[in-house]
Design a protein around this motif. Structure first.
Motif, PDB file in Angstrom:
ATOM      1  N   LEU A   4       0.846  -1.185   0.000  1.00  0.00           N
ATOM      2  CA  LEU A   4       0.000   0.000   0.000  1.00  0.00           C
ATOM      3  C   LEU A   4       0.885   1.239   0.000  1.00  0.00           C
ATOM      4  O   LEU A   4       2.080   1.158   0.269  1.00  0.00           O
ATOM      5  CB  LEU A   4      -0.888   0.029   1.255  1.00  0.00           C
ATOM      6  CG  LEU A   4      -1.898  -1.077   1.439  1.00  0.00           C
ATOM      7  CD1 LEU A   4      -2.631  -0.895   2.759  1.00  0.00           C
ATOM      8  CD2 LEU A   4      -2.884  -1.127   0.284  1.00  0.00           C
ATOM      9  N   ALA A   5       0.268   2.365  -0.258  1.00  0.00           N
ATOM     10  CA  ALA A   5       0.994   3.631  -0.148  1.00  0.00           C
ATOM     11  C   ALA A   5       1.454   3.819   1.301  1.00  0.00           C
ATOM     12  O   ALA A   5       0.790   3.352   2.234  1.00  0.00           O
ATOM     13  CB  ALA A   5       0.081   4.780  -0.561  1.00  0.00           C
ATOM     14  N   LYS A  62      -8.153  -2.935   0.437  1.00  0.00           N
ATOM     15  CA  LYS A  62      -7.928  -2.540  -0.958  1.00  0.00           C
ATOM     16  C   LYS A  62      -8.989  -3.135  -1.890  1.00  0.00           C
ATOM     17  O   LYS A  62      -9.377  -2.501  -2.873  1.00  0.00           O
ATOM     18  CB  LYS A  62      -6.531  -2.990  -1.379  1.00  0.00           C
ATOM     19  CG  LYS A  62      -6.119  -2.572  -2.748  1.00  0.00           C
ATOM     20  CD  LYS A  62      -5.455  -1.241  -2.728  1.00  0.00           C
ATOM     21  CE  LYS A  62      -4.865  -0.958  -4.092  1.00  0.00           C
ATOM     22  NZ  LYS A  62      -4.888   0.424  -4.417  1.00  0.00           N
ATOM     23  N   SER A  63      -9.501  -4.301  -1.576  1.00  0.00           N
ATOM     24  CA  SER A  63     -10.460  -4.978  -2.458  1.00  0.00           C
ATOM     25  C   SER A  63     -11.800  -4.251  -2.564  1.00  0.00           C
ATOM     26  O   SER A  63     -12.530  -4.442  -3.529  1.00  0.00           O
ATOM     27  CB  SER A  63     -10.690  -6.416  -1.998  1.00  0.00           C
ATOM     28  OG  SER A  63     -11.485  -6.457  -0.828  1.00  0.00           O
ATOM     29  N   ARG A  74      -1.040   2.663   4.327  1.00  0.00           N
ATOM     30  CA  ARG A  74      -0.659   2.260   5.684  1.00  0.00           C
ATOM     31  C   ARG A  74      -0.356   3.555   6.422  1.00  0.00           C
ATOM     32  O   ARG A  74       0.571   4.278   6.086  1.00  0.00           O
ATOM     33  CB  ARG A  74       0.569   1.359   5.621  1.00  0.00           C
ATOM     34  CG  ARG A  74       1.073   0.896   6.964  1.00  0.00           C
ATOM     35  CD  ARG A  74       0.550  -0.492   7.284  1.00  0.00           C
ATOM     36  NE  ARG A  74       1.052  -0.968   8.551  1.00  0.00           N
ATOM     37  CZ  ARG A  74       2.121  -1.726   8.697  1.00  0.00           C
ATOM     38  NH1 ARG A  74       2.809  -2.113   7.648  1.00  0.00           N
ATOM     39  NH2 ARG A  74       2.498  -2.124   9.896  1.00  0.00           N
ATOM     40  N   TYR A  75      -1.166   3.874   7.412  1.00  0.00           N
ATOM     41  CA  TYR A  75      -1.078   5.156   8.098  1.00  0.00           C
ATOM     42  C   TYR A  75      -0.059   5.117   9.230  1.00  0.00           C
ATOM     43  O   TYR A  75       0.745   6.015   9.401  1.00  0.00           O
ATOM     44  CB  TYR A  75      -2.460   5.529   8.619  1.00  0.00           C
ATOM     45  CG  TYR A  75      -2.573   6.924   9.150  1.00  0.00           C
ATOM     46  CD1 TYR A  75      -2.631   8.011   8.290  1.00  0.00           C
ATOM     47  CD2 TYR A  75      -2.623   7.151  10.516  1.00  0.00           C
ATOM     48  CE1 TYR A  75      -2.737   9.301   8.776  1.00  0.00           C
ATOM     49  CE2 TYR A  75      -2.734   8.435  11.008  1.00  0.00           C
ATOM     50  CZ  TYR A  75      -2.790   9.505  10.146  1.00  0.00           C
ATOM     51  OH  TYR A  75      -2.888  10.772  10.624  1.00  0.00           O
ATOM     52  N   LYS A  79      -2.640   0.932  11.726  1.00  0.00           N
ATOM     53  CA  LYS A  79      -3.693   1.797  11.201  1.00  0.00           C
ATOM     54  C   LYS A  79      -3.581   1.904   9.692  1.00  0.00           C
ATOM     55  O   LYS A  79      -2.482   1.999   9.147  1.00  0.00           O
ATOM     56  CB  LYS A  79      -3.601   3.203  11.801  1.00  0.00           C
ATOM     57  CG  LYS A  79      -3.924   3.246  13.263  1.00  0.00           C
ATOM     58  CD  LYS A  79      -3.838   4.646  13.795  1.00  0.00           C
ATOM     59  CE  LYS A  79      -4.108   4.611  15.304  1.00  0.00           C
ATOM     60  NZ  LYS A  79      -3.814   5.863  15.934  1.00  0.00           N
ATOM     61  N   PHE A  80      -4.736   1.883   9.061  1.00  0.00           N
ATOM     62  CA  PHE A  80      -4.831   2.068   7.627  1.00  0.00           C
ATOM     63  C   PHE A  80      -5.716   3.282   7.384  1.00  0.00           C
ATOM     64  O   PHE A  80      -6.574   3.607   8.196  1.00  0.00           O
ATOM     65  CB  PHE A  80      -5.445   0.833   6.958  1.00  0.00           C
ATOM     66  CG  PHE A  80      -4.618  -0.412   7.133  1.00  0.00           C
ATOM     67  CD1 PHE A  80      -3.632  -0.726   6.222  1.00  0.00           C
ATOM     68  CD2 PHE A  80      -4.837  -1.262   8.199  1.00  0.00           C
ATOM     69  CE1 PHE A  80      -2.862  -1.873   6.379  1.00  0.00           C
ATOM     70  CE2 PHE A  80      -4.081  -2.409   8.367  1.00  0.00           C
ATOM     71  CZ  PHE A  80      -3.089  -2.714   7.445  1.00  0.00           C
ATOM     72  N   ALA A  81      -5.517   3.940   6.247  1.00  0.00           N
ATOM     73  CA  ALA A  81      -6.322   5.106   5.898  1.00  0.00           C
ATOM     74  C   ALA A  81      -6.786   4.967   4.455  1.00  0.00           C
ATOM     75  O   ALA A  81      -6.088   4.405   3.607  1.00  0.00           O
ATOM     76  CB  ALA A  81      -5.516   6.383   6.068  1.00  0.00           C
TER      77      ALA A  81
END
Length: 94
Positions: A4-5, A62-63, A74-75, A79-81
């Motif tokens: 992920l970014a 993401k799906s 990936r924050y 944590k993900f954003a």
């Protein structure tokens, strides 16, 4: 690892979208996903299992994000954003 970014890309993209969408007077939504009780899992000796868990979470998040203008990142550690351009709250909970 999660493909992920990263946080830097997230910050840059949020700033870019914020400026663009504010000029257009269009909405933007931001989702922050915190993985509860992940600390218990991190105490395990198997770091590969921890990495695999984060990869699976990233894949699942993401799906459901389909548009090219949206960004999943990936924050922080657990944590993900998600940045959702041109999206207001009425579409988030349909």
């Amino acid at each position: 690892m999660t493909r992920l970014a990263n946080r830097k890309k997230f910050d840059e993209y949020l700033n870019l979208q914020w400026q663009k969408l504010s000029r257009e007077k269009s909405p933007i939504s931001l989702l922050l996903c915190n993985v509860d009780f992940f600390k218990n899992f991190l105490h395990a000796d198997d770091h590969l299992k921890t990495d695999k868990c984060l990869q699976l979470l990233a894949t699942e998040i993401k799906s459901v994000v389909k548009r090219s203008t949206d960004l999943v990142a990936r924050y922080e550690n657990k944590k993900f954003a998600v940045i959702l351009a041109n999206t207001d709250s009425q579409y988030l909970f349909m």
